[in-house]
Design an enzyme around this catalytic site. Structure first.
Site, PDB file in Angstrom:
ATOM      1  CE  LYS A  19      -3.966   1.969   2.730  1.00  0.00           C
ATOM      2  NZ  LYS A  19      -4.735   1.911   3.973  1.00  0.00           N
ATOM      3  CB  SER A  59      -7.968   3.757   3.274  1.00  0.00           C
ATOM      4  OG  SER A  59      -7.130   2.987   3.775  1.00  0.00           O
ATOM      5  CB  SER A 106      -8.573   0.779   5.814  1.00  0.00           C
ATOM      6  OG  SER A 106      -9.209   2.120   5.860  1.00  0.00           O
TER       7      SER A 106
END
Ligand SMILES: [Mg+2]
Ligand SMILES: [Zn+2]
Lengths: 97, 497, 483
Positions: free
Chosen positions: B85, B160, B184
């Site tokens: 990420k 996210s 997330s």
């Protein structure tokens, strides 16, 4: 509680953000909606309840006092938008020059 | 099995590599081809590592192996393609956090998980898209690009960690790192039909992971199945002196406990709690149906499921938004244009520079949370908002403690609905926040939780089953997830792209 | 002792509280492992952590916590068992995270006190709190813009906040001197004001004598010397009294001391109010300071200036004043004690140290640690004079050389042939010659003019190039004149 334009402007100032007229109006609306939502917490009796900072109990481990040099300092300092020699350079600080 | 390489689970790929049935070059080549084929439709990568460097790295590993050097059993992720990420520092690569503010920022150091990943000889394929600074639930707040749900590209991948979920679902990486502050990892995993695992707060070092809400942020993974997640957890868990909030525990040893365990023996007599509040009206009928099917599977195997109450459920989201926004407002203040990142042009004085830089560099959702957080910490509001929320956090923690005195795990859906369409919720913050309704409580209490695929809606969108465990109860959480996956096949479905 | 300003209607007293920031003498910063060395190339001592790069987290320096505990204990504070760091938020280019990690509601030390003495009157000054925090960087304002050097950013500081117990600039100065002495004794800081390792802000207000409430205070910053603090407070108190006498009121504001003009000037106040939004740092867990650790640190605290001063008076017979001067700095007190232990009259050693040695060093602007002279050499010099090997005058003439070269006094006087002539047989012919050459003075002496004797002694000293022992010359000359 009522979220006013003045409140949002003041808060934005603390946070170093500027909002134009349109954004300000929009933000007052959003903030009002969110604040009304979170005010639901007022229903919860919390007398004598300890505020929680961390979800788990942790013991701090401290580091000893030995110097460690940054491996590739140029790669770190080189990220700066503006430099003068090895200083970071920024626009003037009002009232200081 | 007619599975393509990119469809295989991490552990299967690993076995093939270990037995010499596959070379690292073949694996990397296969994944690169897959990325080239699907990336224009999925859009999960913010930065893909240079192809030549990847192939060269693979070749080096293969050559070393053929010379008989470097015992690969010491390198548990030897040759396996991994996605990061974009809020995790990988030295020399971009670390944009999907923000204009850091669009051209390259991290000058490695996060602790990156260091461990290099030691494990995993192959870093690149940096994955996300909501800007992890604030969002659909990856739509990314200032840099759009990531689509591999099951249906009109739908969001969730967020996210939307790039991480989409990349795993689309077979672009063998597994991906994500971060979970309120769902997330689990929410995008549910939306994209993969496993999303969030360990106990502090289990994995946060050093090198850009902070959104420090006391909530948890590093975790998106994988094909629960056993993969257990295997990876054992590699990355453990105390890190660079993170004072990391748990002072040895790395976990879950994988070996799980791998040969018989699911039926394990599930027999297992005490499962399902809070009524998790199955209420806000849950869509189709999601509810899939979750009840999952309950049935577990009950068939001998687990006891009881409906219980979670008294402070209704207050979890408000408390979550106050606390995470407060911490975020402070964590975001370092982006001032002085030492790195974006700086606004044509500014005469420092205050104008700060304001213009931040106003131009940060997106709307980030600004909104900074303002809410600044508001709750400011004089006159601190007690009524910030501190009140901290106290409610304590009460939620206590709710869980009571539940776990009587039950082994808590189950429910991961999200109230399946994935939604682009633009559907973006303009309505409360509607968007609703998708985290069932996930934030685990972060408020710091507990381990997982989302596993539990079937599909009639529109063909995945549904996730959520399993929450007590503090340090990774073994329970992964154990139930793994047992469920041995009894079901939902996790084996792959999208057609 | 109160500093009282007379006016026609009312008499005012000054009320002062000091906030002192002291840099701790650790090798590394508070939350990262960068060096704290002073004077390096700008930003040479920085890293992703102290530059607040995304993803970085603070790590706590154990030595800094230990030093802070030690300082707090030496200042008589109670140590909090459970404490934490809080974020204090404001944007400024010298503050990378845009928050300073400090301690808000759980300071490490509380409720301390120190004793000061002004004009012979003793007084206890309460210390409200001692807390740990990180320093900011340094800004250089140029025409083209502002330059930022973050070498100092993250260096550990303790902030020591006194109660508003001080009543004059003089008391404030005495307080600072005592604070500096205690801190340098414990070794937690270099306490060098000129390098910025000790910085002081003063909160000053005035009120009519007898009034128990406080007047509106102003905060004075930018004071670079202890005498500057004293002057700034005296000026500011007088200014406030004047404002009140004119029927005005004191504005709560921050003022800057102009050292050259010796006045305080209001700093351009920001239009908007500050709101620091303190909250507990979620990146750094609260921590406990174990009793065992506190006890261990307590046992490592050396004898502090007050105790040492009392001991010097009792043990070496020094006056309160002399003992005070010699114990103000630990290095000086240690030097004195080593010299005394090497032998020689403690009072004479004290005199030589205070008058000659310090006089010389002050002229050169040096500290006692910056001379190669060893304490045994001072003791040796005093003994040489006591034994009459050299005169005090010669002693004074060789001292500068001892201070510069670090040579032993005996080596210097032997090389230069400065050893006193005490030998009667060597002196008698010279005396005879002087008597012979100065018949008028001899006659004067015999006529009862005592002054003539001094002249004759001087002549003998001149003949011997100052090497004769003047006492011995006196004796022998008297004997010769009487015969
Ligand atoms: Mg301070
Ligand atoms: Zn540093």
């Amino acid at each position: 509680m009522q979220v006013t334009r003045d409140t949002v402007k003041e808060i934005a100032d603390y946070a170093m953000l500027t909002l134009n007229e349109q954004e300000l109006e929009h933000m007052v609306r959003d903030m009002q909606e969110i604040v009304s939502f979170v005010e639901k917490l007022n229903e919860v009796p919390t007398d004598g309840v300890e505020p929680m900072i961390h979800p788990v109990k942790l013991m701090i481990v401290m580091h000893d006092d030995t110097v460690q040099r940054t491996e590739d300092l140029d790669a770190v300092l080189g990220q700066a938008p503006d430099r003068s020699g090895s200083y970071f350079q920024v626009p003037q600080v009002l009232g200081e020059s | 099995m007619g599975e393509a390489l990119y469809e295989k689970s991490l552990l299967v790929l690993r076995k093939l590599l270990q037995d010499g049935d596959l070379t690292v070059s073949e694996v990397v080549q296969s994944y690169l081809t897959r990325v080239r084929t699907v990336e224009t439709r999925v859009g999960s990568f913010i930065e893909l590592a240079e192809e030549e460097a990847l192939l060269q790295g693979a070749k080096t590993l293969d050559e070393r192996r053929s010379r008989g050097e470097g015992d690969i059993s010491h390198h548990p992720l030897y040759g396996l393609p991994v996605g990061m990420k974009d809020n995790i520092a990988v030295r020399g690569m971009r670390m944009t956090n999907a923000s204009r503010m850091l669009e051209h920022y390259r991290s000058p150091y490695d996060a602790t998980v990156t260091t461990r990943l290099r030691e494990a000889e995993g192959i870093i394929m690149g940096k994955l898209n996300m909501d800007e600074f992890a604030m969002g639930s659909s990856t739509e707040t990314s200032a840099l690009q759009t990531t689509r749900n591999p099951w249906h590209t009109d739908y969001v991948p969730g967020g996210s960690s939307g790039g991480s979920a989409a990349a795993v679902a689309a077979g672009e990486v063998a597994f991906a790192f994500g971060t979970d502050s309120g769902g997330s990892i689990r929410q995008p995993a549910a939306y994209t039909g993969v496993v999303g695992f969030k360990p106990t707060y502090g289990r994995i070092s946060r050093f090198g992971v850009a902070a959104f809400a420090s006391s909530f942020d948890t590093v975790g993974f998106l994988t094909r199945d629960a056993l993969d997640a257990a295997f990876i957890l054992d590699i990355f868990s453990g105390f890190d002196e660079k993170d004072t909030t990391s748990l002072p525990h040895e790395p976990t040893n879950v994988y070996h406990t799980l791998k040969d365990r018989d699911p039926d023996t394990f599930l027999k007599g297992l005490r499962i709690a399902v809070p009524h509040e998790f199955m209420g009206e806000v849950i869509s009928p189709e999601v509810k149906a899939r979750i009840e099917e999952a309950f049935h599977v577990l009950e068939q195997a001998g687990a006891h499921i009881e409906y219980v109450h979670f008294p402070h459920m209704a207050y979890a989201e408000p408390a979550y938004y106050i606390l995470t926004s407060a911490e975020a407002s402070s964590n975001m203040s370092r982006f001032d244009g002085v030492r790195y990142g974006y700086r606004a042009k044509d500014v005469e004085d420092i205050e104008t520079m700060f304001k213009k830089t931040r106003s131009e560099g940060l997106g709307w959702e980030v600004k909104r949370r900074i303002l809410l957080g600044t508001f709750s910490l400011s004089a006159g509001h601190y007690e009524a908002f910030y501190q009140k929320a901290q106290k409610v956090r304590t009460l939620i923690h206590e709710d869980f403690a009571r539940l776990f005195a009587d039950y082994d795990v808590v189950l429910g859906p991961t999200t109230p609905t399946a994935a939604f369409k682009f633009g559907e919720r973006l303009s309505d913050p409360l509607k968007m926040y609703e998708s985290d309704l069932l996930t934030v409580i685990a972060n408020l209490a710091g507990l381990p939780a997982i989302s596993v695929p539990a079937g599909f809606t009639s529109a063909g969108l995945p549904v996730g089953l959520q399993i929450m465990g007590p503090m340090l109860g990774e073994e329970e959480v992964l154990g139930v997830a793994h047992a469920y996956q041995t009894l079901t096949e939902h996790h084996l479905a792959r999208p057609t792209l | 002792m109160s500093h009282v300003t007379e006016s026609a209607e009312k008499t005012y007293e000054t009320v002062v509280g000091l906030e002192v920031h002291v840099e701790l003498a650790t090798k590394t910063k508070l939350f990262c492992r960068c060096s704290t060395t002073f004077g390096d190339e700008p930003n040479a001592n920085t890293c992703p952590i102290c530059l607040a790069h995304p993803g970085t987290l603070p790590q706590l320096n154990e030595e800094a916590v230990a030093y802070a505990i030690k300082a707090a204990l030496a200042l008589g504070c109670e140590i909090s068992e459970r404490t934490k760091f809080d974020r204090k938020s404001y944007f400024y280019p010298d503050l990378p995270k845009a928050y300073q990690l400090s301690q808000y509601d759980q300071p490490l030390g509380q409720n301390g006190k120190i004793e000061i003495e002004v004009d012979g009157v003793k007084k206890t000054v309460r210390i409200e709190r001692v807390h740990l925090e990180e320093d900011a960087g340094k800004l250089l304002h140029t025409v083209g813009g502002t330059l930022v050097d973050l070498n100092r950013g993250g260096v550990p500081l303790i902030e020591i906040v006194s109660a508003p117990d001080l009543r004059s600039g003089k008391e404030a100065r005495a307080y600072l001197e005592k604070l500096k002495a205690i801190l340098s004794y414990t070794g937690v800081s270099d306490v060098r004001m000129e390098e910025g390792s000790l910085r002081c802000d003063a909160n000053v207000s005035v009120r009519p004598v007898g009034e128990t409430r406080f007047g509106t205070k102003t905060e004075i910053k930018n004071m670079n010397t202890f005498s500057g603090v004293e002057k700034a407070i005296e000026y500011e108190a007088a200014r406030q009294v004047e404002v009140l006498k004119q029927g005005g009121w004191v504005r709560q504001e921050t003022r800057r001391f102009d050292d050259a003009r010796r006045v305080t000037i209001a700093m351009r106040s920001k239009e908007r109010a500050q709101d620091y939004r303190y909250f507990p740092d979620p990146d750094l867990v609260p921590f406990t300071v174990s009793r065992a650790w506190v006890e261990e640190i307590k046992s490592s605290i050396p004898e502090l200036p007050d105790e040492r001063r009392a001991r010097y008076m009792a043990q070496y017979g020094l006056s309160a004043y002399d003992a005070g001067v010699l114990t103000l700095e630990r290095t000086l007190a240690d030097f004195y004690e080593s010299a005394v232990q090497a032998g020689g009259d403690p009072k004479a050693i004290a005199n030589w140290l205070m008058v000659e040695v310090l006089g010389h060093l002050n002229k050169e602007n040096k500290a006692i640690t910056e001379t190669p002279m060893r304490p045994e050499h001072l003791s040796e010099l005093v003994k040489l004079i006591e034994e009459g090997v050299i005169s005090g005058k010669i002693g004074k003439s060789v001292l500068p050389e001892m201070l510069e070269s670090g040579e032993a006094p005996r080596t210097i006087i032997e090389r230069k042939g400065l050893i006193q002539i005490q030998d009667t047989s060597a002196l008698e012919p010279i005396i005879a010659k002087v008597i012979e050459n100065n018949p008028q003075s001899v006659a004067d002496y015999r006529a009862g003019k005592d002054r003539a004797l001094g002249f004759l002694v001087g002549q003998v000293m001149k003949e011997t190039k100052g090497k004769a022992n003047p006492q011995r010359v006196n004796e022998l000359l008297l004997k010769a004149l009487r015969s």
